[in-house]
Write a protein that holds these residues in place. Structure first.
Motif, PDB file in Angstrom:
ATOM      1  N   ASP A 205     109.677 -25.810  43.030  1.00 34.37           N
ATOM      2  CA  ASP A 205     108.750 -27.390  43.166  1.00 34.37           C
ATOM      3  C   ASP A 205     107.653 -26.766  43.831  1.00 34.37           C
ATOM      4  O   ASP A 205     106.332 -26.131  43.904  1.00 34.37           O
ATOM      5  N   TYR A 206     108.309 -26.075  45.536  1.00 39.31           N
ATOM      6  CA  TYR A 206     107.311 -26.281  46.455  1.00 39.31           C
ATOM      7  C   TYR A 206     106.429 -24.919  46.692  1.00 39.31           C
ATOM      8  O   TYR A 206     105.456 -24.786  46.585  1.00 39.31           O
ATOM      9  N   ASN A 207     107.978 -24.029  45.361  1.00 45.17           N
ATOM     10  CA  ASN A 207     107.207 -22.205  45.165  1.00 45.17           C
ATOM     11  C   ASN A 207     106.592 -22.195  44.465  1.00 45.17           C
ATOM     12  O   ASN A 207     105.042 -21.630  44.562  1.00 45.17           O
ATOM     13  N   LEU A 208     106.314 -23.111  43.583  1.00 50.33           N
ATOM     14  CA  LEU A 208     105.648 -23.474  42.385  1.00 50.33           C
ATOM     15  C   LEU A 208     104.572 -23.191  42.429  1.00 50.33           C
ATOM     16  O   LEU A 208     103.086 -22.979  42.554  1.00 50.33           O
ATOM     17  N   PHE A 209     104.368 -24.764  44.113  1.00 44.49           N
ATOM     18  CA  PHE A 209     102.981 -25.149  44.093  1.00 44.49           C
ATOM     19  C   PHE A 209     102.143 -23.956  44.755  1.00 44.49           C
ATOM     20  O   PHE A 209     100.847 -24.199  44.504  1.00 44.49           O
ATOM     21  N   ILE A 210     102.914 -23.828  45.991  1.00 43.34           N
ATOM     22  CA  ILE A 210     102.525 -23.160  46.944  1.00 43.34           C
ATOM     23  C   ILE A 210     101.565 -21.489  46.327  1.00 43.34           C
ATOM     24  O   ILE A 210     100.789 -20.960  46.231  1.00 43.34           O
ATOM     25  N   THR A 211     102.590 -21.011  45.580  1.00 42.80           N
ATOM     26  CA  THR A 211     102.241 -19.524  44.142  1.00 42.80           C
ATOM     27  C   THR A 211     101.028 -19.546  43.511  1.00 42.80           C
ATOM     28  O   THR A 211      99.887 -19.716  43.452  1.00 42.80           O
ATOM     29  N   VAL A 212     100.915 -21.413  42.701  1.00 43.12           N
ATOM     30  CA  VAL A 212     100.013 -21.255  42.158  1.00 43.12           C
ATOM     31  C   VAL A 212      98.500 -21.824  42.701  1.00 43.12           C
ATOM     32  O   VAL A 212      97.492 -21.336  42.645  1.00 43.12           O
ATOM     33  N   ALA A 213      98.714 -22.048  44.118  1.00 39.04           N
ATOM     34  CA  ALA A 213      97.530 -22.789  44.987  1.00 39.04           C
ATOM     35  C   ALA A 213      96.945 -21.534  45.366  1.00 39.04           C
ATOM     36  O   ALA A 213      95.622 -21.143  45.102  1.00 39.04           O
ATOM     37  N   LEU A 214      97.491 -20.232  45.884  1.00 38.37           N
ATOM     38  CA  LEU A 214      96.809 -19.343  45.978  1.00 38.37           C
ATOM     39  C   LEU A 214      96.576 -18.194  45.426  1.00 38.37           C
ATOM     40  O   LEU A 214      95.483 -17.614  45.681  1.00 38.37           O
ATOM     41  N   LEU A 215      97.214 -18.503  43.897  1.00 38.21           N
ATOM     42  CA  LEU A 215      96.827 -17.880  43.453  1.00 38.21           C
ATOM     43  C   LEU A 215      94.882 -18.661  42.268  1.00 38.21           C
ATOM     44  O   LEU A 215      94.306 -17.281  42.542  1.00 38.21           O
ATOM     45  N   ILE A 216      95.054 -20.056  43.301  1.00 36.02           N
ATOM     46  CA  ILE A 216      93.676 -19.603  42.900  1.00 36.02           C
ATOM     47  C   ILE A 216      92.444 -20.301  44.320  1.00 36.02           C
ATOM     48  O   ILE A 216      91.494 -20.020  43.543  1.00 36.02           O
ATOM     49  N   THR A 217      93.872 -19.967  44.710  1.00 34.34           N
ATOM     50  CA  THR A 217      91.785 -20.474  46.522  1.00 34.34           C
ATOM     51  C   THR A 217      91.744 -19.339  46.994  1.00 34.34           C
ATOM     52  O   THR A 217      90.802 -18.983  47.063  1.00 34.34           O
ATOM     53  N   LEU A 218      92.370 -17.699  47.278  1.00 31.11           N
ATOM     54  CA  LEU A 218      92.200 -16.670  47.452  1.00 31.11           C
ATOM     55  C   LEU A 218      91.484 -15.950  46.591  1.00 31.11           C
ATOM     56  O   LEU A 218      90.077 -15.485  46.437  1.00 31.11           O
ATOM     57  N   PRO A 219      90.759 -16.127  45.496  1.00 31.49           N
ATOM     58  CA  PRO A 219      89.734 -15.523  44.536  1.00 31.49           C
ATOM     59  C   PRO A 219      88.451 -16.152  45.340  1.00 31.49           C
ATOM     60  O   PRO A 219      87.716 -16.086  45.107  1.00 31.49           O
ATOM     61  N   ILE A 220      88.623 -17.616  44.896  1.00 29.66           N
ATOM     62  CA  ILE A 220      87.209 -18.427  46.105  1.00 29.66           C
ATOM     63  C   ILE A 220      87.513 -17.901  46.729  1.00 29.66           C
ATOM     64  O   ILE A 220      86.221 -18.185  47.081  1.00 29.66           O
ATOM     65  N   MET A 221      88.973 -17.753  47.520  1.00 29.97           N
ATOM     66  CA  MET A 221      87.443 -16.978  49.136  1.00 29.97           C
ATOM     67  C   MET A 221      87.275 -16.373  49.588  1.00 29.97           C
ATOM     68  O   MET A 221      86.355 -15.665  50.046  1.00 29.97           O
ATOM     69  N   THR A 222      87.469 -14.897  48.902  1.00 26.51           N
ATOM     70  CA  THR A 222      87.045 -13.532  48.742  1.00 26.51           C
ATOM     71  C   THR A 222      85.540 -13.961  47.781  1.00 26.51           C
ATOM     72  O   THR A 222      84.917 -13.000  49.116  1.00 26.51           O
ATOM     73  N   ARG A 223      86.220 -14.572  47.208  1.00 24.00           N
ATOM     74  CA  ARG A 223      84.551 -14.093  46.772  1.00 24.00           C
ATOM     75  C   ARG A 223      83.042 -15.117  47.539  1.00 24.00           C
ATOM     76  O   ARG A 223      81.965 -14.990  48.113  1.00 24.00           O
TER      77      ARG A 223
ATOM     78  N   GLY B 186     102.954 -26.916  51.560  1.00 21.55           N
ATOM     79  CA  GLY B 186     103.857 -26.440  50.766  1.00 21.55           C
ATOM     80  C   GLY B 186     105.477 -27.315  51.720  1.00 21.55           C
ATOM     81  O   GLY B 186     105.849 -27.609  50.949  1.00 21.55           O
ATOM     82  N   LEU B 187     105.503 -26.374  51.871  1.00 18.95           N
ATOM     83  CA  LEU B 187     107.001 -26.959  53.296  1.00 18.95           C
ATOM     84  C   LEU B 187     107.664 -28.012  53.329  1.00 18.95           C
ATOM     85  O   LEU B 187     107.879 -28.786  53.647  1.00 18.95           O
ATOM     86  N   SER B 188     105.915 -28.384  54.251  1.00 17.26           N
ATOM     87  CA  SER B 188     105.785 -30.316  54.778  1.00 17.26           C
ATOM     88  C   SER B 188     106.162 -31.349  53.379  1.00 17.26           C
ATOM     89  O   SER B 188     106.716 -32.608  53.996  1.00 17.26           O
ATOM     90  N   PHE B 189     105.775 -31.101  52.458  1.00 20.18           N
ATOM     91  CA  PHE B 189     105.173 -32.605  51.267  1.00 20.18           C
ATOM     92  C   PHE B 189     105.773 -32.362  49.601  1.00 20.18           C
ATOM     93  O   PHE B 189     105.538 -33.479  49.269  1.00 20.18           O
ATOM     94  N   PHE B 190     106.499 -30.577  49.638  1.00 21.35           N
ATOM     95  CA  PHE B 190     106.879 -30.434  48.468  1.00 21.35           C
ATOM     96  C   PHE B 190     109.010 -30.739  48.622  1.00 21.35           C
ATOM     97  O   PHE B 190     109.239 -30.059  47.458  1.00 21.35           O
TER      98      PHE B 190
END
Length: 442
Positions: A184-202, A438-442
């Motif tokens: 679950d924690y890896n799924l959270f981190i991976t999905v969060a990065l997939l969403i956040t990284l494009p927004i941040m680079t924009r 992800g590491l602290s709460f999942f």
């Protein structure tokens, strides 16, 4: 944010030497630490270093194959055509930035070597087709997408931890992917990065006068794809016919797939570094069409393995000194003294990020950090999968400030480290929050 990017670019250029130099420095640091903090003398430390120096040859070969098989697959003519079509989806520079970031992140989840090369090639295709694009920033976006790799199917540490005979098996045992990548924690981190990284680079995208025009010659076809896609000569002899035989490539690819089906049918879905490498080898050979085309692609890809080949013996020597001198045990006790079961994953993550400046390799991290992180996790009752992934995330995270793995992409792009590193370090600051949560709460 732009001022911060410029500051970090200047800092990295002035004070960050080649990763090989870091490996040499770390060797000296460990040698002197053994003399100062243990009862062993210089001759004993030399013996510990030399006896371990060649212990990771098979491991280094596995890491090299991850890179070259992914690189060769990315340079296949079929994928090149799909990248060209996909690049046409972007109509504005902003769309190009989002598309490159997301595409590189998804490709890196499949294979980190594949993601690095696909990201660079995709960025070039977008730059060709979208006027007003900042080529430097598109390449930076491609490398920023690489941040997802250790949570994907070619993550070195989770794959190696699941592979029999790995350097830490006696200490931590085998750790299946169900305890690392498929959690679950890896799924959270991976999905969060997939969403956040494009927004941040924009949000970081240069506009107006900040956009830097790039020499159009840098946007020509890269030598990897050109060499791989070059038409084969007409068969004039048995040797030439075999070199350009599509039937031979198909047969060998089917052989690889047949073994993988047999392996998973008999052992369950136990993915390790060897099965991933075989899958990418068989697929790359099939997509290149002929043995000669595939070999040309592998020859180009092999240039990127120089760092692995020369550095891994030093990592092995470092491991030998840590294990034999007792330094590893001392580090374990020190780490336990400042950790609790709740804080351990995050502290392991931070320590892994620090070590990445000296050992910019997931596999090398497992060798250098495993001997004190994994025993500490066992004594504190922390799940070994979380401990292993904390090391993995820290390495992937600090890659944004350590440009070692950017070099293959930069070589294809015709750029230098200073062209992208400011953007990457800014990404480091934002993505650290995702990893910590992800590491602290999942």
């Amino acid at each position: 944010m732009k001022a911060l990017s410029r500051f970090f670019s200047t800092l990295v250029q002035k004070y960050l030497p080649d990763p090989f130099v870091f490996a040499l420095i770390l060797t000296i640091v460990l040698f002197l630490s053994g003399l100062i903090f243990t009862e062993h003398g210089p001759l004993e430390m030399v013996q510990f270093w030399g006896s371990g120096f060649w212990n990771l040859l098979a491991f280094a070969m596995q890491m090299s194959l991850v890179l070259v098989t992914g690189h060769a697959l990315a340079s296949s003519p079929l994928l090149k055509r799909y990248l060209t079509r996909l690049a046409g989806v972007a109509k504005t520079p902003a769309q190009g930035v989002v598309l490159v970031t997301l595409g590189a992140a998804l490709a890196s989840l499949l294979n980190w070597g594949f993601g690095l090369i696909v990201g660079a090639l995709f960025a070039k295709e977008v730059a060709k087709r979208v006027p007003g694009s900042d080529y430097r920033f598109l390449i930076a976006c491609a490398y920023i997408g690489f941040l997802t790799w250790h949570g994907g199917l070619s993550g070195s540490i989770p794959l190696v931890a699941a592979t029999p005979g790995n350097p830490m098996e006696k200490t931590a045992g085998l750790i299946p992917l169900t305890q690392t990548i498929f959690t679950d924690y890896n799924l959270f981190i991976t999905v969060a990065l997939l969403i956040t990284l494009p927004i941040m680079t924009r949000m970081m995208m240069p506009t107006g006068k900040d956009v830097v025009e790039i020499d159009r010659r840098l946007l020509g076809d890269d030598e990897v794809a050109t060499a791989a896609a070059a038409p084969a000569p007409s068969p004039k002899s048995f040797a030439v016919a075999m070199e350009n035989s599509r039937a031979l490539s198909i047969l060998i690819s089917l052989l690889g797939y047949a073994y993988l089906v047999y392996y998973f049918a008999n052992k369950g879905f136990k993915v390790d570094i060897n099965t991933v490498n075989l899958l990418f080898f068989a697929t790359g050979l099939l997509l290149h069409g002929t043995p000669l085309s595939y070999m040309n692609a592998i020859a180009h890809a092999a240039k990127g393995t120089a760092g692995i080949i020369i550095q891994f013996p030093f990592y092995a020597g470092i491991q030998g000194m840590m294990e034999e001198s007792g330094l590893g045990g001392m580090m374990t006790n020190a780490f336990i003294s400042i950790s609790t079961p709740e804080t351990f994953p995050f502290l392991a993550f931070l320590s892994s990020g620090f070590v990445n400046f000296f050992v910019p390799s997931g596999g090398g991290h497992w060798v250098v950090q495993g001997p004190f992180i994994m025993p500490a996790a066992q004594q504190l009752g922390v799940d070994p999968g979380i401990a292993a992934m904390a090391i993995a995330y820290g390495e992937a995270w600090m890659n944004m400030a350590q440009p070692f793995w950017a070099l293959p992409a930069l070589a294809i792009a015709g750029l230098g480290v200073r062209d992208i590193m400011g953007y990457c370090v800014t990404t480091l600051l934002v993505s650290g929050i995702i990893f910590a949560v992800g590491l602290s709460f999942f």
